[in-house]
Scaffold this motif. Sequence first.
Motif, PDB file in Angstrom:
ATOM      1  N   LEU A   1       0.850  -1.190   0.000  1.00  0.00           N
ATOM      2  CA  LEU A   1       0.000   0.000   0.000  1.00  0.00           C
ATOM      3  C   LEU A   1       0.886   1.241   0.000  1.00  0.00           C
ATOM      4  O   LEU A   1       1.697   1.441   0.902  1.00  0.00           O
ATOM      5  CB  LEU A   1      -0.905   0.006   1.246  1.00  0.00           C
ATOM      6  CG  LEU A   1      -1.811   1.215   1.420  1.00  0.00           C
ATOM      7  CD1 LEU A   1      -2.795   1.344   0.256  1.00  0.00           C
ATOM      8  CD2 LEU A   1      -2.542   1.137   2.761  1.00  0.00           C
ATOM      9  N   MET A   2       0.745   2.066  -1.051  1.00  0.00           N
ATOM     10  CA  MET A   2       1.562   3.275  -1.161  1.00  0.00           C
ATOM     11  C   MET A   2       0.697   4.470  -1.535  1.00  0.00           C
ATOM     12  O   MET A   2      -0.406   4.314  -2.058  1.00  0.00           O
ATOM     13  CB  MET A   2       2.694   3.073  -2.168  1.00  0.00           C
ATOM     14  CG  MET A   2       3.649   1.953  -1.754  1.00  0.00           C
ATOM     15  SD  MET A   2       5.199   1.964  -2.645  1.00  0.00           S
ATOM     16  CE  MET A   2       6.024   3.335  -1.841  1.00  0.00           C
ATOM     17  N   MET A   3       1.240   5.646  -1.262  1.00  0.00           N
ATOM     18  CA  MET A   3       0.542   6.901  -1.534  1.00  0.00           C
ATOM     19  C   MET A   3       1.278   7.663  -2.639  1.00  0.00           C
ATOM     20  O   MET A   3       2.498   7.809  -2.584  1.00  0.00           O
ATOM     21  CB  MET A   3       0.511   7.760  -0.263  1.00  0.00           C
ATOM     22  CG  MET A   3      -0.077   7.066   0.937  1.00  0.00           C
ATOM     23  SD  MET A   3      -0.136   8.085   2.442  1.00  0.00           S
ATOM     24  CE  MET A   3       1.495   8.798   2.516  1.00  0.00           C
ATOM     25  N   TRP A   4       0.524   8.171  -3.613  1.00  0.00           N
ATOM     26  CA  TRP A   4       1.077   9.005  -4.672  1.00  0.00           C
ATOM     27  C   TRP A   4       0.880  10.448  -4.229  1.00  0.00           C
ATOM     28  O   TRP A   4      -0.243  10.881  -3.989  1.00  0.00           O
ATOM     29  CB  TRP A   4       0.345   8.736  -5.980  1.00  0.00           C
ATOM     30  CG  TRP A   4       0.817   9.527  -7.157  1.00  0.00           C
ATOM     31  CD1 TRP A   4       0.142  10.514  -7.804  1.00  0.00           C
ATOM     32  CD2 TRP A   4       2.062   9.388  -7.854  1.00  0.00           C
ATOM     33  NE1 TRP A   4       0.884  10.991  -8.849  1.00  0.00           N
ATOM     34  CE2 TRP A   4       2.067  10.316  -8.903  1.00  0.00           C
ATOM     35  CE3 TRP A   4       3.175   8.565  -7.680  1.00  0.00           C
ATOM     36  CZ2 TRP A   4       3.141  10.452  -9.787  1.00  0.00           C
ATOM     37  CZ3 TRP A   4       4.239   8.692  -8.555  1.00  0.00           C
ATOM     38  CH2 TRP A   4       4.221   9.616  -9.599  1.00  0.00           C
ATOM     39  N   ARG A   5       1.995  11.163  -4.050  1.00  0.00           N
ATOM     40  CA  ARG A   5       1.871  12.515  -3.515  1.00  0.00           C
ATOM     41  C   ARG A   5       2.944  13.438  -4.073  1.00  0.00           C
ATOM     42  O   ARG A   5       3.980  12.987  -4.536  1.00  0.00           O
ATOM     43  CB  ARG A   5       1.947  12.477  -1.996  1.00  0.00           C
ATOM     44  CG  ARG A   5       3.291  12.035  -1.456  1.00  0.00           C
ATOM     45  CD  ARG A   5       3.344  12.002   0.030  1.00  0.00           C
ATOM     46  NE  ARG A   5       2.899  13.268   0.577  1.00  0.00           N
ATOM     47  CZ  ARG A   5       2.691  13.492   1.867  1.00  0.00           C
ATOM     48  NH1 ARG A   5       2.883  12.545   2.737  1.00  0.00           N
ATOM     49  NH2 ARG A   5       2.304  14.667   2.285  1.00  0.00           N
TER      50      ARG A   5
ATOM     51  N   ARG B   1      -3.692   9.853  -4.520  1.00  0.00           N
ATOM     52  CA  ARG B   1      -4.333   8.549  -4.704  1.00  0.00           C
ATOM     53  C   ARG B   1      -3.509   7.482  -4.012  1.00  0.00           C
ATOM     54  O   ARG B   1      -2.334   7.683  -3.708  1.00  0.00           O
ATOM     55  CB  ARG B   1      -4.512   8.229  -6.184  1.00  0.00           C
ATOM     56  CG  ARG B   1      -3.247   7.906  -6.925  1.00  0.00           C
ATOM     57  CD  ARG B   1      -3.558   7.536  -8.386  1.00  0.00           C
ATOM     58  NE  ARG B   1      -2.411   6.976  -9.049  1.00  0.00           N
ATOM     59  CZ  ARG B   1      -1.522   7.664  -9.746  1.00  0.00           C
ATOM     60  NH1 ARG B   1      -1.627   8.968  -9.852  1.00  0.00           N
ATOM     61  NH2 ARG B   1      -0.518   7.049 -10.335  1.00  0.00           N
ATOM     62  N   LEU B   2      -4.145   6.349  -3.785  1.00  0.00           N
ATOM     63  CA  LEU B   2      -3.478   5.190  -3.205  1.00  0.00           C
ATOM     64  C   LEU B   2      -3.222   4.174  -4.305  1.00  0.00           C
ATOM     65  O   LEU B   2      -3.946   4.128  -5.298  1.00  0.00           O
ATOM     66  CB  LEU B   2      -4.351   4.546  -2.127  1.00  0.00           C
ATOM     67  CG  LEU B   2      -4.717   5.419  -0.938  1.00  0.00           C
ATOM     68  CD1 LEU B   2      -5.663   4.668  -0.012  1.00  0.00           C
ATOM     69  CD2 LEU B   2      -3.476   5.859  -0.195  1.00  0.00           C
ATOM     70  N   GLY B   3      -2.220   3.344  -4.086  1.00  0.00           N
ATOM     71  CA  GLY B   3      -1.953   2.262  -5.015  1.00  0.00           C
ATOM     72  C   GLY B   3      -1.422   1.056  -4.264  1.00  0.00           C
ATOM     73  O   GLY B   3      -0.753   1.199  -3.235  1.00  0.00           O
ATOM     74  N   TRP B   4      -1.757  -0.117  -4.753  1.00  0.00           N
ATOM     75  CA  TRP B   4      -1.183  -1.361  -4.233  1.00  0.00           C
ATOM     76  C   TRP B   4      -0.118  -1.771  -5.241  1.00  0.00           C
ATOM     77  O   TRP B   4      -0.423  -2.295  -6.305  1.00  0.00           O
ATOM     78  CB  TRP B   4      -2.262  -2.435  -4.063  1.00  0.00           C
ATOM     79  CG  TRP B   4      -3.155  -2.151  -2.895  1.00  0.00           C
ATOM     80  CD1 TRP B   4      -4.336  -1.465  -2.902  1.00  0.00           C
ATOM     81  CD2 TRP B   4      -2.926  -2.550  -1.539  1.00  0.00           C
ATOM     82  NE1 TRP B   4      -4.853  -1.406  -1.631  1.00  0.00           N
ATOM     83  CE2 TRP B   4      -4.019  -2.065  -0.774  1.00  0.00           C
ATOM     84  CE3 TRP B   4      -1.911  -3.255  -0.892  1.00  0.00           C
ATOM     85  CZ2 TRP B   4      -4.113  -2.277   0.603  1.00  0.00           C
ATOM     86  CZ3 TRP B   4      -2.016  -3.470   0.466  1.00  0.00           C
ATOM     87  CH2 TRP B   4      -3.100  -2.983   1.200  1.00  0.00           C
ATOM     88  N   ILE B   5       1.136  -1.496  -4.907  1.00  0.00           N
ATOM     89  CA  ILE B   5       2.270  -1.708  -5.815  1.00  0.00           C
ATOM     90  C   ILE B   5       2.839  -3.112  -5.606  1.00  0.00           C
ATOM     91  O   ILE B   5       3.231  -3.459  -4.491  1.00  0.00           O
ATOM     92  CB  ILE B   5       3.381  -0.661  -5.544  1.00  0.00           C
ATOM     93  CG1 ILE B   5       2.827   0.768  -5.554  1.00  0.00           C
ATOM     94  CG2 ILE B   5       4.552  -0.847  -6.505  1.00  0.00           C
ATOM     95  CD1 ILE B   5       2.255   1.216  -6.865  1.00  0.00           C
TER      96      ILE B   5
END
Length: 187
Positions: free
Chosen positions: A63-67, A148-152
């Motif tokens: 779980l990561m955040m794009w910022r 946005r969030l992403g599951w990388i």
Amino acid sequence: MTTDARRASEWTIHGERVIDDTRRAVLSVADVELPDGVRFEQYVLRVPAAAMVVVLDDADRVLMMWRHRFIIDRWVWELPGGYLDPDEDSAVCAAREVEEETGWRPKGMEPLIAFQPMVGTIDQPNVVYLARGAEPTGAAPDVNETERLGWIPLTEVQQRIEAGEIVGAGSVTGLLATLLAKASGRI
């Protein structure tokens, strides 16, 4: 009587004066002397400890955040995390930050790695936890923290670091520690 002997390569600190002291940082100048006798002033920044979390799901995605980070004026992927409040336990902080920033509640957290991001100038203890899964809380991600969030997928982490999409010390350190733990069979 015990005397702590100085090592030949140890620097001597003659003093330190505070330049600025705020809630989130103390900037000072240290008067230091090298072993060869050269003396100079060195900036020192002391920042509160921070905690981050690698939230790993059953499909080995993080779980990561794009910022956007204004200091480097770049959009990047980051692990959720933040500063510890005074006297706050790092695991409590880490879990709180994941929930506040992403709307997910981490499960099964355990310490992964502790580090200092830039020991030549900055004193800021960091700890990264590994969480084995997370549950959605129903809360929206914090608009001040992430676009946005992403599951990388873990398999993409090295490529994203090399591409400059993941650059923060905490995120890089935590993700590389996760890849090492996976390669060594610890996770």
